[in-house]
Design a protein around this motif. Structure first.
Motif, PDB file in Angstrom:
ATOM      1  N   GLY A 219      -4.083  17.496  12.138  1.00  0.00           N
ATOM      2  CA  GLY A 219      -4.421  18.788  11.339  1.00  0.00           C
ATOM      3  C   GLY A 219      -3.225  19.200  10.626  1.00  0.00           C
ATOM      4  N   SER A 220      -1.861  18.835  11.318  1.00  0.00           N
ATOM      5  CA  SER A 220      -0.585  19.399  10.716  1.00  0.00           C
ATOM      6  C   SER A 220       0.007  18.043  10.293  1.00  0.00           C
ATOM      7  N   LEU A 221      -0.593  16.981  10.157  1.00  0.00           N
ATOM      8  CA  LEU A 221       0.267  15.941   9.688  1.00  0.00           C
ATOM      9  C   LEU A 221      -0.662  15.498   8.101  1.00  0.00           C
ATOM     10  N   PRO A 222       0.029  15.714   7.052  1.00  0.00           N
ATOM     11  CA  PRO A 222      -0.590  15.022   5.884  1.00  0.00           C
ATOM     12  C   PRO A 222      -0.396  13.554   5.700  1.00  0.00           C
ATOM     13  N   GLY A 223      -1.789  13.048   4.881  1.00  0.00           N
ATOM     14  CA  GLY A 223      -1.621  11.653   4.689  1.00  0.00           C
ATOM     15  C   GLY A 223      -2.937  10.935   5.087  1.00  0.00           C
ATOM     16  N   SER A 224      -3.095   9.700   4.921  1.00  0.00           N
ATOM     17  CA  SER A 224      -4.300   8.979   5.047  1.00  0.00           C
ATOM     18  C   SER A 224      -4.309   8.501   6.462  1.00  0.00           C
ATOM     19  N   ILE A 225      -5.427   7.983   7.037  1.00  0.00           N
ATOM     20  CA  ILE A 225      -5.466   7.495   8.143  1.00  0.00           C
ATOM     21  C   ILE A 225      -5.036   6.346   8.413  1.00  0.00           C
TER      22      ILE A 225
ATOM     23  N   PHE B 252     -13.168   3.134   1.022  1.00  0.00           N
ATOM     24  CA  PHE B 252     -12.420   3.239   2.493  1.00  0.00           C
ATOM     25  C   PHE B 252     -12.374   4.530   2.692  1.00  0.00           C
ATOM     26  N   ASP B 253     -13.011   5.641   2.168  1.00  0.00           N
ATOM     27  CA  ASP B 253     -12.897   6.906   2.569  1.00  0.00           C
ATOM     28  C   ASP B 253     -14.240   7.287   3.139  1.00  0.00           C
ATOM     29  N   TYR B 254     -14.356   7.193   4.587  1.00  0.00           N
ATOM     30  CA  TYR B 254     -15.610   7.390   5.134  1.00  0.00           C
ATOM     31  C   TYR B 254     -15.339   7.587   6.827  1.00  0.00           C
ATOM     32  N   ILE B 255     -16.285   8.113   7.236  1.00  0.00           N
ATOM     33  CA  ILE B 255     -16.321   8.531   8.925  1.00  0.00           C
ATOM     34  C   ILE B 255     -17.717   8.254   9.371  1.00  0.00           C
TER      35      ILE B 255
ATOM     36  N   ILE C  55       0.789  -1.248   0.067  1.00  0.00           N
ATOM     37  CA  ILE C  55       0.118  -0.136  -0.004  1.00  0.00           C
ATOM     38  C   ILE C  55       1.045   1.336  -0.039  1.00  0.00           C
ATOM     39  N   ILE C  56       0.559   2.357  -0.888  1.00  0.00           N
ATOM     40  CA  ILE C  56       1.267   3.591  -0.906  1.00  0.00           C
ATOM     41  C   ILE C  56       0.570   4.706  -0.450  1.00  0.00           C
ATOM     42  N   GLY C  57      -0.665   4.527   0.051  1.00  0.00           N
ATOM     43  CA  GLY C  57      -1.371   5.612   0.668  1.00  0.00           C
ATOM     44  C   GLY C  57      -1.633   6.950  -0.201  1.00  0.00           C
ATOM     45  N   PHE C  58      -1.098   7.923   0.163  1.00  0.00           N
ATOM     46  CA  PHE C  58      -1.263   9.282  -0.507  1.00  0.00           C
ATOM     47  C   PHE C  58       0.179   9.617  -0.817  1.00  0.00           C
ATOM     48  N   GLY C  59       1.406   9.210  -0.579  1.00  0.00           N
ATOM     49  CA  GLY C  59       2.587   9.267  -1.049  1.00  0.00           C
ATOM     50  C   GLY C  59       3.406  10.077  -0.262  1.00  0.00           C
ATOM     51  N   TYR C  60       2.750  10.258   1.113  1.00  0.00           N
ATOM     52  CA  TYR C  60       3.629  11.179   1.975  1.00  0.00           C
ATOM     53  C   TYR C  60       4.668  10.292   2.677  1.00  0.00           C
ATOM     54  N   ASN C  61       5.759  10.971   3.032  1.00  0.00           N
ATOM     55  CA  ASN C  61       7.075  10.134   3.680  1.00  0.00           C
ATOM     56  C   ASN C  61       7.262   8.896   3.119  1.00  0.00           C
TER      57      ASN C  61
ATOM     58  N   GLY D 103     -19.734   5.049  16.287  1.00  0.00           N
ATOM     59  CA  GLY D 103     -20.300   4.145  16.677  1.00  0.00           C
ATOM     60  C   GLY D 103     -20.438   4.138  18.186  1.00  0.00           C
ATOM     61  N   LEU D 104     -20.835   3.385  18.969  1.00  0.00           N
ATOM     62  CA  LEU D 104     -20.998   3.339  20.578  1.00  0.00           C
ATOM     63  C   LEU D 104     -19.608   3.481  21.209  1.00  0.00           C
ATOM     64  N   GLY D 105     -19.278   4.822  21.388  1.00  0.00           N
ATOM     65  CA  GLY D 105     -18.064   5.062  22.120  1.00  0.00           C
ATOM     66  C   GLY D 105     -17.024   5.463  21.429  1.00  0.00           C
ATOM     67  N   PHE D 106     -17.072   5.036  20.042  1.00  0.00           N
ATOM     68  CA  PHE D 106     -15.949   5.198  19.234  1.00  0.00           C
ATOM     69  C   PHE D 106     -16.392   6.324  17.868  1.00  0.00           C
ATOM     70  N   ILE D 107     -15.322   6.363  17.015  1.00  0.00           N
ATOM     71  CA  ILE D 107     -15.438   7.051  15.513  1.00  0.00           C
ATOM     72  C   ILE D 107     -14.551   6.268  14.880  1.00  0.00           C
ATOM     73  N   GLU D 108     -15.279   5.611  13.810  1.00  0.00           N
ATOM     74  CA  GLU D 108     -14.788   4.737  12.698  1.00  0.00           C
ATOM     75  C   GLU D 108     -14.393   5.427  11.495  1.00  0.00           C
ATOM     76  N   ILE D 109     -13.084   5.371  11.106  1.00  0.00           N
ATOM     77  CA  ILE D 109     -12.608   6.162   9.969  1.00  0.00           C
ATOM     78  C   ILE D 109     -12.032   5.284   9.145  1.00  0.00           C
ATOM     79  N   GLY D 110     -12.478   5.195   7.772  1.00  0.00           N
ATOM     80  CA  GLY D 110     -11.852   4.313   6.571  1.00  0.00           C
ATOM     81  C   GLY D 110     -10.321   4.629   6.515  1.00  0.00           C
ATOM     82  N   ALA D 111      -9.448   3.814   6.212  1.00  0.00           N
ATOM     83  CA  ALA D 111      -8.133   3.959   5.884  1.00  0.00           C
ATOM     84  C   ALA D 111      -7.593   5.032   4.916  1.00  0.00           C
ATOM     85  N   SER D 112      -8.459   5.281   4.016  1.00  0.00           N
ATOM     86  CA  SER D 112      -8.092   6.097   2.739  1.00  0.00           C
ATOM     87  C   SER D 112      -8.685   7.287   3.035  1.00  0.00           C
ATOM     88  N   THR D 113      -9.256   7.624   4.166  1.00  0.00           N
ATOM     89  CA  THR D 113      -9.510   9.064   4.608  1.00  0.00           C
ATOM     90  C   THR D 113      -8.326   9.913   4.738  1.00  0.00           C
ATOM     91  N   ARG D 114      -8.638  11.031   4.170  1.00  0.00           N
ATOM     92  CA  ARG D 114      -7.432  12.121   4.553  1.00  0.00           C
ATOM     93  C   ARG D 114      -7.692  12.396   6.132  1.00  0.00           C
TER      94      ARG D 114
END
Length: 256
Positions: free
Chosen positions: A92-98, A55-58, A32-38, A61-72
């Motif tokens: 907010g200061s770290l570019p890339g995917s989750i 896999f870009d979603y937010i 996996i290359i993600g968005f190509g940072y670092n 859930g009950l007591g948690f926030i689920e975020i897809g891995a390709s979400t920026r």
């Protein structure tokens, strides 16, 4: 096909084939290359892949926030800000995917992903953070990260934004893949690189920033290439080892 001279944050690379992963059943040889940072990608690199927009979603859930891995990271940051949720102010200061941030346990100083993380979806299975090994800029995760769940903590900490803003001021604004080396225990990679005369040193336009010695930057887009980047990284590592006896560990990911 992806042109990595345009795709990567360092803007160095060749045009290479890249597969798209759309579900949990995938070729285990893919990387996996993600968005190509670092990230640095060799012209000979094979078996590259990215996750699809599935896999870009937010979602909550009950007591948690689920975020897809390709979400920026910027999208996740804004969600936490808009919903007054704490724990991820620093992304907010770290570019890339989750997915990428979780994989490397990204962070700023003492603030890091593992502090808020609840569990990770790896190859389709949810695994608690308690069953994973997280340490400084490293995890034990070997499979593909498809999503992550973060603890739902009420209260976005606005005061932290000033701290992160000050930290960003010392970072170069030019093309960069971020920190090249992890900080050795009890020391700083930037200090060591500067001490051996590598701050502001470039080969064909790629090298260590004269603003922050541990940032690998590209000051001459179109001339800098993969081989030059590898040479300058290896030279810095050798000089630090020869002078201080410290073998620095790369933070930049190199796909050969």
């Amino acid at each position: 096909m992806i042109d990595f001279s345009r795709y990567l944050s360092l803007k160095i690379g060749s045009i290479l084939p890249v597969s798209i992963i759309d579900d949990y059943a995938y070729d285990k040889n893919l990387r996996i290359i993600g968005f190509g940072y670092n990230l640095l990608v060799s012209p000979q690199a094979k078996n590259l892949a990215i996750l699809s927009d599935r896999f870009d979603y937010i979602k909550e859930g009950l007591g948690f926030i689920e975020i897809g891995a390709s979400t920026r990271s910027t999208k996740a940051y804004k969600y936490f800000l808009d919903n007054d949720l704490g724990g991820l102010e620093f992304i907010g200061s770290l570019p890339g995917s989750i997915g990428g941030l979780v994989k490397m346990n990204a962070g700023m100083k003492e603030f890091e992903i593992k502090n808020t993380l609840d569990s990770v979806c790896i190859d389709g299975d949810w695994i608690s953070i308690e069953d994973l090994d997280f340490s400084y800029r490293r995890t034990s995760i070997n499979g593909v990260i498809f999503a992550a769940r973060f603890k739902k903590i009420k209260g976005f900490n606005q005061k932290l934004l000033d701290l992160f803003s000050q930290m960003r001021k010392v970072q170069p604004k030019t093309l960069s893949c971020g920190s090249c080396f992890k900080n050795p225990v009890g020391d700083y990679a930037g200090r060591l690189i500067e001490a051996v005369g590598m701050k502001g040193f470039y080969i064909n336009g790629v090298g260590f920033s004269d603003k922050h010695a541990n940032f690998l930057v590209n000051v001459s887009r179109g001339i800098a290439d993969y081989d030059s980047a590898i040479k300058v990284i290896e030279l810095a590592n050798k000089k630090v080892f020869d002078n201080f006896g410290i073998e620095m560990e790369k933070e930049v990911i190199i796909l050969e």
